[in-house]
Motif scaffolding. Structure first.
Motif, PDB file in Angstrom:
ATOM      1  N   CYS A  28     -16.358  15.078  30.664  1.00 34.98           N
ATOM      2  CA  CYS A  28     -17.564  14.626  30.768  1.00 34.98           C
ATOM      3  C   CYS A  28     -17.651  14.705  29.236  1.00 34.98           C
ATOM      4  CB  CYS A  28     -18.421  15.547  30.780  1.00 34.98           C
ATOM      5  SG  CYS A  28     -20.253  14.872  30.532  1.00 34.98           S
ATOM      6  N   GLU A  29     -16.864  15.925  28.640  1.00 34.16           N
ATOM      7  CA  GLU A  29     -17.061  16.140  27.017  1.00 34.16           C
ATOM      8  C   GLU A  29     -16.441  15.457  26.430  1.00 34.16           C
ATOM      9  OE1 GLU A  29     -15.393  20.357  26.621  1.00 34.16           O
ATOM     10  OE2 GLU A  29     -17.409  20.883  26.328  1.00 34.16           O
ATOM     11  N   ILE A  30     -14.687  14.795  27.413  1.00 28.95           N
ATOM     12  CA  ILE A  30     -13.839  13.968  26.502  1.00 28.95           C
ATOM     13  C   ILE A  30     -14.794  12.673  26.551  1.00 28.95           C
ATOM     14  CG2 ILE A  30     -12.204  13.026  26.422  1.00 28.95           C
ATOM     15  CD1 ILE A  30     -11.092  15.275  26.613  1.00 28.95           C
ATOM     16  N   LEU A  31     -15.653  12.050  27.214  1.00 30.83           N
ATOM     17  CA  LEU A  31     -15.981  11.312  27.144  1.00 30.83           C
ATOM     18  C   LEU A  31     -17.471  10.912  26.130  1.00 30.83           C
ATOM     19  CD1 LEU A  31     -16.336   8.101  28.357  1.00 30.83           C
ATOM     20  CD2 LEU A  31     -18.361   9.120  30.137  1.00 30.83           C
ATOM     21  N   LEU A  32     -17.973  11.361  25.811  1.00 25.79           N
ATOM     22  CA  LEU A  32     -18.891  12.306  24.673  1.00 25.79           C
ATOM     23  C   LEU A  32     -18.148  11.823  23.404  1.00 25.79           C
ATOM     24  CD1 LEU A  32     -21.708  11.778  26.356  1.00 25.79           C
ATOM     25  CD2 LEU A  32     -21.118  14.483  26.568  1.00 25.79           C
ATOM     26  N   GLY A  33     -17.072  12.001  23.462  1.00 29.71           N
ATOM     27  CA  GLY A  33     -16.819  12.006  22.350  1.00 29.71           C
ATOM     28  C   GLY A  33     -16.431  10.679  22.134  1.00 29.71           C
ATOM     29  N   HIS A  34     -15.965   9.787  23.594  1.00 33.62           N
ATOM     30  CA  HIS A  34     -15.251   8.380  22.992  1.00 33.62           C
ATOM     31  C   HIS A  34     -16.340   7.403  22.346  1.00 33.62           C
ATOM     32  CE1 HIS A  34     -10.904   8.140  24.339  1.00 33.62           C
ATOM     33  NE2 HIS A  34     -11.021   9.043  25.213  1.00 33.62           N
ATOM     34  N   ILE A  35     -17.540   8.059  23.178  1.00 32.67           N
ATOM     35  CA  ILE A  35     -18.531   6.831  22.934  1.00 32.67           C
ATOM     36  C   ILE A  35     -19.020   7.616  21.617  1.00 32.67           C
ATOM     37  CG2 ILE A  35     -21.291   7.964  23.685  1.00 32.67           C
ATOM     38  CD1 ILE A  35     -21.053   8.118  26.510  1.00 32.67           C
ATOM     39  N   LYS A  36     -19.221   8.628  21.115  1.00 40.89           N
ATOM     40  CA  LYS A  36     -19.979   9.014  19.814  1.00 40.89           C
ATOM     41  C   LYS A  36     -18.981   8.210  18.343  1.00 40.89           C
ATOM     42  CE  LYS A  36     -22.656  12.763  21.648  1.00 40.89           C
ATOM     43  NZ  LYS A  36     -23.057  14.817  21.234  1.00 40.89           N
ATOM     44  N   LYS A  37     -17.568   8.622  18.684  1.00 40.57           N
ATOM     45  CA  LYS A  37     -16.726   8.101  17.778  1.00 40.57           C
ATOM     46  C   LYS A  37     -15.628   7.139  18.311  1.00 40.57           C
ATOM     47  CE  LYS A  37     -15.847  11.698  14.929  1.00 40.57           C
ATOM     48  NZ  LYS A  37     -14.595  11.867  13.340  1.00 40.57           N
ATOM     49  N   PRO A  38     -16.340   5.875  18.535  1.00 43.48           N
ATOM     50  CA  PRO A  38     -14.899   4.199  19.585  1.00 43.48           C
ATOM     51  C   PRO A  38     -13.709   4.947  19.177  1.00 43.48           C
ATOM     52  CG  PRO A  38     -17.243   4.009  18.403  1.00 43.48           C
ATOM     53  CD  PRO A  38     -17.526   5.396  18.197  1.00 43.48           C
ATOM     54  N   GLU A  39     -13.562   5.308  18.060  1.00 39.08           N
ATOM     55  CA  GLU A  39     -11.667   5.081  17.457  1.00 39.08           C
ATOM     56  C   GLU A  39     -11.041   6.031  18.226  1.00 39.08           C
ATOM     57  OE1 GLU A  39     -13.997   7.736  14.383  1.00 39.08           O
ATOM     58  OE2 GLU A  39     -14.696   6.020  15.475  1.00 39.08           O
ATOM     59  N   THR A  40     -11.564   7.178  19.011  1.00 36.06           N
ATOM     60  CA  THR A  40     -10.559   8.404  19.442  1.00 36.06           C
ATOM     61  C   THR A  40      -9.526   7.641  20.336  1.00 36.06           C
ATOM     62  OG1 THR A  40     -13.104   9.528  19.329  1.00 36.06           O
ATOM     63  CG2 THR A  40     -10.945  10.373  20.497  1.00 36.06           C
ATOM     64  N   LYS A  41      -8.355   8.593  20.250  1.00 34.01           N
ATOM     65  CA  LYS A  41      -7.548   7.949  20.847  1.00 34.01           C
ATOM     66  C   LYS A  41      -7.443   8.754  22.439  1.00 34.01           C
ATOM     67  CE  LYS A  41      -4.529   5.857  18.031  1.00 34.01           C
ATOM     68  NZ  LYS A  41      -5.833   5.480  17.510  1.00 34.01           N
ATOM     69  N   PRO A  42      -7.144   7.459  23.444  1.00 34.34           N
ATOM     70  CA  PRO A  42      -7.006   8.591  24.284  1.00 34.34           C
ATOM     71  C   PRO A  42      -5.950   9.346  24.280  1.00 34.34           C
ATOM     72  CG  PRO A  42      -6.274   6.234  24.469  1.00 34.34           C
ATOM     73  CD  PRO A  42      -6.706   6.334  23.244  1.00 34.34           C
ATOM     74  N   GLN A  43      -6.933  10.685  25.742  1.00 31.98           N
ATOM     75  CA  GLN A  43      -6.113  11.624  26.111  1.00 31.98           C
ATOM     76  C   GLN A  43      -6.151  11.713  27.345  1.00 31.98           C
ATOM     77  OE1 GLN A  43      -7.857  14.610  24.346  1.00 31.98           O
ATOM     78  NE2 GLN A  43     -10.214  13.708  23.388  1.00 31.98           N
ATOM     79  N   GLU A  44      -4.421  12.798  27.604  1.00 33.98           N
ATOM     80  CA  GLU A  44      -4.394  13.155  28.907  1.00 33.98           C
ATOM     81  C   GLU A  44      -4.862  14.904  29.372  1.00 33.98           C
ATOM     82  OE1 GLU A  44      -1.349  10.587  30.557  1.00 33.98           O
ATOM     83  OE2 GLU A  44      -2.421   8.944  30.364  1.00 33.98           O
ATOM     84  N   ILE A  45      -5.550  15.349  29.562  1.00 35.77           N
ATOM     85  CA  ILE A  45      -5.156  16.262  30.481  1.00 35.77           C
ATOM     86  C   ILE A  45      -5.264  17.025  31.457  1.00 35.77           C
ATOM     87  CG2 ILE A  45      -7.053  18.380  29.744  1.00 35.77           C
ATOM     88  CD1 ILE A  45      -8.320  17.076  27.060  1.00 35.77           C
ATOM     89  N   ILE A  46      -4.210  18.486  31.025  1.00 34.92           N
ATOM     90  CA  ILE A  46      -4.573  19.249  32.944  1.00 34.92           C
ATOM     91  C   ILE A  46      -4.170  20.300  32.604  1.00 34.92           C
ATOM     92  CG2 ILE A  46      -1.580  19.500  34.284  1.00 34.92           C
ATOM     93  CD1 ILE A  46      -0.926  17.468  32.761  1.00 34.92           C
ATOM     94  N   LEU A  47      -5.064  20.081  33.290  1.00 36.47           N
ATOM     95  CA  LEU A  47      -5.308  21.782  34.111  1.00 36.47           C
ATOM     96  C   LEU A  47      -5.112  22.012  35.193  1.00 36.47           C
ATOM     97  CD1 LEU A  47      -9.780  20.821  33.124  1.00 36.47           C
ATOM     98  CD2 LEU A  47      -7.945  22.142  31.696  1.00 36.47           C
ATOM     99  N   SER A  48      -4.286  23.586  35.052  1.00 35.57           N
ATOM    100  CA  SER A  48      -3.703  24.289  35.526  1.00 35.57           C
ATOM    101  C   SER A  48      -4.084  24.870  36.631  1.00 35.57           C
ATOM    102  CB  SER A  48      -2.562  25.408  35.052  1.00 35.57           C
ATOM    103  OG  SER A  48      -3.322  25.967  34.109  1.00 35.57           O
ATOM    104  N   GLY A  49      -3.837  25.061  37.574  1.00 34.90           N
ATOM    105  CA  GLY A  49      -4.957  25.673  38.854  1.00 34.90           C
ATOM    106  C   GLY A  49      -3.945  27.375  38.834  1.00 34.90           C
ATOM    107  N   ASP A  50      -4.192  28.128  40.323  1.00 33.32           N
ATOM    108  CA  ASP A  50      -3.971  29.240  40.524  1.00 33.32           C
ATOM    109  C   ASP A  50      -3.209  29.733  41.754  1.00 33.32           C
ATOM    110  OD1 ASP A  50      -3.706  30.411  37.744  1.00 33.32           O
ATOM    111  OD2 ASP A  50      -6.744  30.466  38.240  1.00 33.32           O
TER     112      ASP A  50
END
Lengths: 348, 348
Positions: free
Chosen positions: A306-328
DNA sequence: GTGAAAGCGCTAACAC
DNA sequence: GTGTTAGCGCTTTCAC
């Protein structure tokens, strides 16, 4: 259509000033006198004025709604992701509109076609299992900021948020190996999903790394449900000459299915055959024996998406990001080879 | 703000006709020629025209969005209700906007205050546990069609959709009695919820009907979680001189908690102490022994709530309705007194 | 500092 | 059968 709320017109009329001034005062624009502003603000409060969402949407071209397309919400992982999304969205003044595909590509396609994009500022997507092509998403991406999570496409551009499927699988399998299991099978989801392939690769690489037999013979592709976990397990034991002594399940529901089938076959889970899942669904604490698993950061995935999406919405020029969250890794009895199961009470 | 979609103006310009005609053609109003309509329809399709939601909302005073306020979605019951709501809504061309209160009255109140009602045509509400007063809802009800489900207020007007809490509880307790249990305790939710009181009354009346001791001593009020089920059970066994030989839990999660506590105490669930829940959460099939329960029509509750709400939206003069959907007794091992537990495998 | 007016995309009342 | 116009609630030039 009876809905009629207080408008800035009402305030303007009451105060005998223009709507423009009211609008300015409300938004705290600078070129309005202290006195006027206070009068406007107080009558607005008194009248319980709320800006009209449609009017704002029309004039500002943004609705503060974001769409969420998801296969299902009746399981721990997805409902937790949604909770993360919703919490993040509301905090920033956005609403989430929920679309459930039932994991059916036809519905997904239909939805995508029917959804009113003008009602949305952006969209969060988790693909359905069998999404063969992604062309129907391409059109949306062109029109609207779009972020994928969990089940993401490999062929589309856009931000993507996932857990670390590869390393999670690797950890799970290495844990099995460390516990002394040798013939490790894998029951997983649909072959075409990226998530499935990543976990599969983690599985295969872990086996190779430890010089254990890695072969597709001991892999079963199907759906994500408990029932399919049961069936895959049965199939494994029926088809294989050398039956496995451990099962790595793509998720906890299938892991639970595996445990159930093993129990039905009279096999002592843990001692004879180890089982490990993926998710850390609360159910893994309830099943007997309790299911070892890789804990996924479901809530975080939602929040982050959601944060990333909101970032794109507010700053349309933002580059696509790929985020990987680790597990345990979470170790429980389903992978404990050592313990004696003479006293059944322990597991009841 | 980059969002810019095709409008009827674009179509009008291209076809050199007025926007009014385009609008009429699109909506298939009768006074437009066959030829024009076809031209409009085909260019609309070619340009991939979609009506602008905000403009429609503004002019028609309806947004085709309905709000859903719910304590949580990370459990079987609520997520299934939501699924029913969403499916019904989408079928009728409505979107659902999800608001999660985390079962916190402060958040509920804050939400109610901040929600943009002009963005909604109606609202579906499941109260948070501790909603003391309902005044914050009264204002909304005045403005917007509102339907309550599951956890409904007793003091507010409006349509209400619930399962048959009273008779469900009655069935559950009578089942326990029929199985031979005599000292039946009840672990339940917050006392102020109508749902809690209804199930409590069903419980008490069933006991009285069968001349069994009905007393508040053997009732524990708390929250709805598994953990609270565990604690309530412990408290029951610690406080009571005569320990209960059966427990009726207000929901399956607490029922699971009860089973876990009983197991920890070394008590054979079913044989020594019976446990029955309420919901038919899939978890009740997973726990050992499997949990008897009252199956609630969760999906139906969602679907029905949405239908009723849509009815109110489309026909504002519709009278409030109160609908009670009945549940079914599901017998499992947690209430089987008779069976011998010598072979533990049976339960594993 | 404030008002008048245009315009966002669409529908509906009124002409013709 | 089609065009013109006003208006939904709001923001935003542009005057003054």
């Amino acid at each position: 259509m009876p809905k009629r709320f207080i408008t800035i017109k009402d305030i303007a009329r009451e105060l005998k000033i223009s709507v423009a001034t009211v609008s300015r005062a409300l938004r705290n624009t600078y070129d309005v006198s202290q006195e006027t502003r206070e009068k406007v603000l107080s009558t607005a409060a008194r009248l319980n004025y709320r800006p009209n969402a449609s009017a704002l949407g029309l004039v500002q071209r943004q609705t503060h709604n974001i769409g969420v397309i998801i296969p299902s919400i009746t399981n721990y992982y997805f409902s937790t992701v949604i909770t993360g999304i919703q919490e993040c969205a509301i905090k920033q003044g956005y609403n989430i509109i929920l679309y459930i595909t039932n994991d059916l590509p036809e519905i997904e396609k239909k939805l995508l076609h029917e959804i009113s994009l003008s009602n949305l500022d952006g969209i969060l997507v988790c693909l359905s299992s069998q999404s063969g092509s992604f062309s129907h998403f391409q059109k949306i991406i062109d029109d609207l900021p779009c972020v994928f999570f969990d089940r993401v496409p490999d062929s589309l551009e856009g931000s993507k948020i996932v857990q670390d499927d590869y390393n999670g699988a690797m950890m799970a399998v290495e844990h099995l190996i460390a516990c002394g299991y040798q013939r490790i099978a894998h029951i997983t989801g649909p072959e075409n999903l990226l998530l499935t392939r990543k976990r599969l690769n983690g599985y295969l690489d872990a086996l190779e790394k430890h010089n254990l037999r890695a072969s597709y013979e001991q892999v079963r592709f199907s759906g994500f449900s408990q029932k399919e976990g049961e069936n895959d397990t049965i199939s494994l034991f029926k088809d294989l000459d050398q039956t496995p002594d451990a099962i790595f399940a793509v998720n906890d529901r299938k892991g639970v299915g595996a445990i159930i089938s093993l129990r039905n076959m009279g096999i002592a889970v843990g001692k004879e055959v180890g089982v490990i899942g993926f998710t850390n669904d609360p159910i893994s604490e309830i099943i007997s024996p309790r299911l070892s698993t890789i804990a996924e950061p479901a809530y975080e995935i939602g929040k982050m998406s959601c944060e990333i999406l909101l970032g794109h919405i507010k700053k349309p020029e933002t580059k696509p990001q790929e985020i990987i969250l680790s597990g345990d890794l979470v170790k429980r009895e389903s992978t404990m080879k050592g313990i004696e199961v003479t006293d059944c009470r322990k597991f009841l």
